[in-house]
Scaffold this motif. Structure first.
Motif, short mmCIF file in Angstrom:
data_model
loop_
_atom_site.label_atom_id
_atom_site.label_comp_id
_atom_site.label_asym_id
_atom_site.label_seq_id
_atom_site.Cartn_x
_atom_site.Cartn_y
_atom_site.Cartn_z
N GLU A 150 0.95 -1.13 0.01
CA GLU A 150 0.17 -0.10 -0.06
C GLU A 150 0.86 1.11 0.16
O GLU A 150 1.92 1.44 0.81
N PHE A 151 0.35 2.18 -0.96
CA PHE A 151 1.36 3.45 -0.92
C PHE A 151 0.68 4.67 -1.57
O PHE A 151 -0.33 4.57 -2.16
N ARG A 152 1.41 5.78 -1.13
CA ARG A 152 0.60 7.07 -1.68
C ARG A 152 0.84 7.02 -3.36
O ARG A 152 2.07 6.80 -3.79
N THR A 153 -0.21 7.74 -3.94
CA THR A 153 0.07 7.65 -5.42
C THR A 153 0.31 9.29 -5.80
O THR A 153 0.31 10.11 -4.94
N GLY A 154 0.59 9.51 -6.95
CA GLY A 154 0.71 10.99 -7.44
C GLY A 154 -0.37 11.94 -7.11
O GLY A 154 -0.30 13.15 -7.12
N LEU A 155 -1.61 11.28 -7.02
CA LEU A 155 -2.72 12.06 -6.48
C LEU A 155 -2.63 12.66 -5.03
O LEU A 155 -3.50 13.51 -4.85
N ASP A 156 -1.83 12.16 -4.39
CA ASP A 156 -1.73 12.76 -2.92
C ASP A 156 -0.69 13.72 -2.92
O ASP A 156 -0.63 14.24 -1.78
N ALA A 157 -0.04 14.17 -3.85
CA ALA A 157 1.20 14.89 -3.82
C ALA A 157 0.59 16.24 -3.19
O ALA A 157 1.45 16.77 -2.52
N GLY A 158 -0.47 16.50 -3.49
CA GLY A 158 -0.76 18.14 -2.91
C GLY A 158 -1.59 18.14 -1.78
O GLY A 158 -2.30 18.91 -1.26
N GLY A 159 -1.84 17.08 -1.16
CA GLY A 159 -2.72 16.61 -0.02
C GLY A 159 -2.27 17.13 1.25
O GLY A 159 -1.19 17.38 1.34
N THR A 160 -3.17 16.82 2.28
CA THR A 160 -2.68 17.24 3.66
C THR A 160 -2.07 15.98 4.23
O THR A 160 -2.35 15.05 3.99
N HIS A 161 -0.70 16.50 4.92
CA HIS A 161 0.06 15.40 5.62
C HIS A 161 0.25 15.73 6.96
O HIS A 161 1.14 16.81 7.35
N LEU A 162 -0.62 14.95 7.93
CA LEU A 162 -0.54 15.35 9.36
C LEU A 162 0.77 15.01 9.97
O LEU A 162 1.09 15.80 11.00
N PHE A 163 1.83 14.20 9.19
CA PHE A 163 2.92 13.89 9.66
C PHE A 163 4.11 15.07 9.14
O PHE A 163 5.23 14.61 9.33
N GLY A 164 3.55 15.83 8.48
CA GLY A 164 4.50 16.95 8.06
C GLY A 164 4.91 16.45 6.68
O GLY A 164 4.57 15.52 6.23
#
Ligand SMILES: C[S@@+](CC[C@H](N)C(=O)[O-])C[C@H]1O[C@@H](n2cnc3c(N)ncnc32)[C@H](O)[C@@H]1O
Length: 215
Positions: A150-164
């Motif tokens: 399981e992994f982040r895709t390119g569509l997550d690049a602009g998303g919110t990242h709570l761990f910074g």
């Protein structure tokens, strides 16, 4: 970042209070995997972090062998495994070290139909780490078993990242990773991507789940 800097980042993270923010319960991906895999199948987790999924598998009657390159993560997991008397082995393995990965793969190929499991690992790896991991999976699973990622895709690049955003992340195209698996003789047995799969508080990243066999 060099691989030494990446190592120091993660080793420091698992020795810091920040890692206390990682949820203690197993991930949704681990629960999904548990439904999918054969009862009692050995699980090999790569990049286990706080070991929340590793302990879930161990407590669900899956013998677990788990690797991370962060010594702090290995130390903490070993302490917990000893205190809970679980069938769980935790060792240091650096996926950037091709020789070590090769010898780990040779040992793992002796397991009976293992599951090679990596959650939120491959988007944390530079390309050569992912290459080594897929080579390990192809070798360890030649006699049966399944790779689950399981992994982040390119569509997550602009998303919110709570761990910074100081974590190294590479946002991957699932079709590209699937192609890398097929190039090693793998067969994709599950492929999905979307939101709602790895929700954490207010963060709902776009992630992919891939499963593959190599036998
Ligand atoms: C984003 S964390 C995910 C941790 C855990 N799987 C989870 O879902 O909570 C990425 C993990 O990969 C590990 N990692 C990163 N690069 C690695 C490498 N070259 N070799 C082994 N582990 C690595 C880190 O130490 C960290 O534990």
């Amino acid at each position: 970042m060099t691989s030494a800097q990446l190592h120091d980042y993660w080793d420091g993270f698992y020795d810091s209070v920040a890692s206390g923010g990682v949820p203690g319960e197993p991930s949704a991906f681990a629960r999904w995997a548990h439904e999918r895999i054969a009862p009692g199948a050995p699980v090999v987790e790569l990049g286990f972090g706080t070991a929340r999924d590793a302990f879930f598998f161990a407590n669900s009657a899956h013998p677990i062998r788990a690797y991370d390159f962060a010594e702090a993560a290995v130390r903490h997991a070993r302490e917990r495994a000893a205190s809970e008397a679980l069938d769980a082995e935790f060792d240091v393995l650096d996926l950037y070290d091709a020789d070590s990965v090769l010898s780990a793969a040779a040992q793992l190929s002796a397991l009976t139909e293992p599951v090679v499991y990596g959650r939120f690992l491959i988007h944390s790896l530079e390309d050569h780490g992912r290459t080594n991991l897929l080579d390990l999976a192809a070798k360890a699973l030649a006699g049966g078993g399944e790779l689950l990622l399981e992994f982040r895709t390119g569509l997550d690049a602009g998303g919110t990242h709570l761990f910074g955003d100081d974590h190294f992340r590479i946002y991957l195209d699932p079709d590209h990773v699937a192609g890398e698996i097929v190039a090693r003789g793998g067969t994709i047995t599950h492929h999905e991507a979307g939101h709602g799969l790895a929700v954490y508080k207010t963060e709902d990243p776009h992630v992919a789940r891939l499963a593959a066999t190599f036998s």
